[in-house]
Motif scaffolding. Structure first.
Motif, PDB file in Angstrom:
ATOM      1  N   GLN A 362      46.658  41.445  40.785  1.00 53.97           N
ATOM      2  CA  GLN A 362      45.378  41.330  40.075  1.00 53.97           C
ATOM      3  C   GLN A 362      45.146  42.562  39.185  1.00 53.97           C
ATOM      4  N   VAL A 375      43.460  33.305  29.387  1.00 56.13           N
ATOM      5  CA  VAL A 375      44.247  34.525  29.563  1.00 56.13           C
ATOM      6  C   VAL A 375      45.719  34.128  29.686  1.00 56.13           C
ATOM      7  N   PHE A 386      41.760  33.516  36.009  1.00 54.21           N
ATOM      8  CA  PHE A 386      40.843  34.647  35.828  1.00 54.21           C
ATOM      9  C   PHE A 386      39.459  34.261  36.347  1.00 54.21           C
ATOM     10  N   GLN A 388      35.429  35.692  35.691  1.00 54.95           N
ATOM     11  CA  GLN A 388      34.569  36.576  34.911  1.00 54.95           C
ATOM     12  C   GLN A 388      33.187  36.615  35.531  1.00 54.95           C
ATOM     13  N   LEU A 393      36.099  41.368  34.337  1.00 56.51           N
ATOM     14  CA  LEU A 393      37.089  40.297  34.281  1.00 56.51           C
ATOM     15  C   LEU A 393      38.197  40.614  35.270  1.00 56.51           C
ATOM     16  N   ILE A 395      41.853  39.312  36.487  1.00 57.75           N
ATOM     17  CA  ILE A 395      42.990  38.488  36.074  1.00 57.75           C
ATOM     18  C   ILE A 395      43.954  38.403  37.246  1.00 57.75           C
ATOM     19  N   ASP A 396      44.314  37.184  37.651  1.00 57.98           N
ATOM     20  CA  ASP A 396      45.133  36.975  38.844  1.00 57.98           C
ATOM     21  C   ASP A 396      46.480  36.352  38.495  1.00 57.98           C
ATOM     22  N   ILE A 412      44.021  37.999  25.857  1.00 60.23           N
ATOM     23  CA  ILE A 412      42.754  37.443  26.299  1.00 60.23           C
ATOM     24  C   ILE A 412      42.085  36.771  25.107  1.00 60.23           C
TER      25      ILE A 412
END
Length: 455
Positions: A362, A375, A386, A388, A393, A395-396, A412
């Motif tokens: 992440q 993303v 992701f 938010q 934010l 991101i995974d 992004i």
């Protein structure tokens, strides 16, 4: 942080879209393999040096191979040294026989370079040194030797006009080596007017000397000596990256540790170091340019050093995949991201160029005020999950291993142009310090004790 935008004429927008140019320092000094300034720095015998220069005949010079390498490496334009401080001319000049065309080589290297690079679809630039270490009148100047200076000044002007008359469209012109003269001695303001008449679309750099009428004369004596605060279309920070607030700019940098021409035993910067310089220029750029002019010093026989080719092509392969994060971007550093890497923006996209890949699944990005639509790990094309929450934010799904040896890039996509908050626009050591006080007070209190409570 990016600067406020200014209107770039359409004829110069190619420069802000290109971002990446190839600087070529090549001349008879390559025979010594100790730098382009070896004649002066080692106080060599002038006559011996001239004899060596006149005998120089680089049998392996292949400009089409140079151009093909430059294109594959991702360069969009190039700048070639037509004459360095040693005074040797790399073209067929009508004003001297001290040239590659009239001596042993019998070749007009400028013409061959221009034709090959233009054919490859690259923009063409020329470098020209004001100074000539062979000519005493340049250093004695108009006060000590008025007649000699008048001849020298005419020689300089005639050669520049010759270069802009005989070789088709020239996009970029790089003067160098003003000291100890100034713009008024050189007549550089008048020369620039003539250059624009000959080449209406040309970009001219700022190494034109200071003028009492325009800048207020001063001699700085350091790197970039003779840079004008106002004259010229683009700034030229050398060995450094400093955004020019007045105009377009490009940072000129070496691929080696220090010297510009071919040097035996010089140490080479790594590909990731060179790419980071390009990304930093792009991040600090935007409407004002923010280009990298990256140098190569070809060997005396005309071949590009294999160390340069290896690094340039590695960066070129990276640009094939990630070029949209560099070419034609609008600058970056939208949010505080120095702990992970750098940023650029273009349209609705924010690009995270990750210098430090930590292997965690992440990534947390703060202070992005825009709503995120998508993303993507640009390096592989993988869509990333992701979440938010306000201006945070998450991101995974990032892989443990870095997906490229150089810098992975995450794209992004936002609803409209990416925007940030106060924390993104004001960084460490910047902005209103009250925001830092409010942050500390709200989250922990105001005392020196661990819990923040007053005792």
């Amino acid at each position: 942080m990016t600067q406020p935008a200014f209107a770039v004429p359409d004829k110069w927008k190619w420069f802000t879209e290109a971002r990446y140019g190839m600087f070529i320092h090549w001349g008879p000094y390559a025979r010594y393999a100790r730098g382009e300034q070896v004649l002066f720095r080692e106080h060599l015998n002038q006559a011996d040096y001239a004899a060596q220069a006149c005998a120089w005949n680089p049998e392996h010079f292949d400009p089409e191979l140079w151009a093909a390498t430059a294109k594959k490496a991702g360069f969009k334009y190039a700048c070639f040294t037509t004459r360095h401080h040693d005074g040797f001319c790399m073209w067929d000049s009508a004003y001297t026989d001290y040239s590659s065309a009239k001596q042993a080589a019998g070749r007009d290297f400028v013409r061959e370079y221009v034709e090959a690079f233009r054919k490859a679809g690259l923009r063409v630039g020329l470098y020209y040194s004001w100074i000539d270490w062979r000519l005493p009148a340049y250093y004695e100047g108009p006060e000590k030797d008025p007649e000699g200076w008048a001849r020298t000044k005419a020689y300089l002007h005639n050669q520049v006009k010759e270069l802009l008359t005989n070789y088709g469209q020239i996009d970029h012109f790089f003067f160098d080596g003003v000291w100890p003269r100034n713009a008024d001695d050189l007549g550089s303001i008048e020369l620039v007017e003539e250059m624009r008449r000959l080449q209406p679309n040309i970009l001219i750099n700022n190494r034109l000397g200071y003028s009492e009428q325009v800048d207020g004369y001063r001699a700085d004596g350091g790197i970039g000596a003779g840079d004008s605060d106002t004259l010229g279309d683009f700034g030229t920070p050398e060995h450094t990256i400093e955004a020019d607030r007045k105009r377009l700019w490009e940072s000129c940098q070496t691929t080696t540790w220090r010297l510009w021409s071919h040097v035996s035993g010089e140490r080479w910067r790594s590909a990731d170091h060179l790419l980071d310089i390009l990304v930093e220029c792009t991040e600090k750029g935007g409407a004002h340019g923010g280009n990298l002019l990256l140098n190569v010093g070809p060997m005396a026989d005309g071949q590009l050093p294999p160390e340069f080719v290896e690094r340039a092509l590695e960066i070129g392969r990276w640009l094939e995949v990630h070029g949209e994060a560099i070419y034609g971007t609008d600058g970056g550093a939208l949010t505080e991201f120095i702990t992970r890497g750098r940023q650029t923006t273009k349209g609705d996209h924010l690009y995270l160029i990750i210098r430090f890949w930590d292997g965690r699944p992440q990534l947390r990005l703060t202070d992005l005020a825009s709503e995120v639509k998508e993303v993507t790990l640009l390096t592989t094309g993988q869509r990333l999950d992701f979440t938010q929450q306000g201006e945070e934010l998450l991101i995974d799904g990032l892989p443990q291993e870095a997906p490229t040896r150089l810098f992975p890039v995450i794209r992004i996509t936002c609803e409209g142009a990416p925007t940030t908050n106060q924390w993104g626009s004001e960084r460490l050591w910047e902005g209103d310090p009250q925001r830092v006080a409010d942050w500390a007070r709200k989250q922990r209190g105001s005392s020196v004790y661990a819990d923040g409570e007053e005792r």
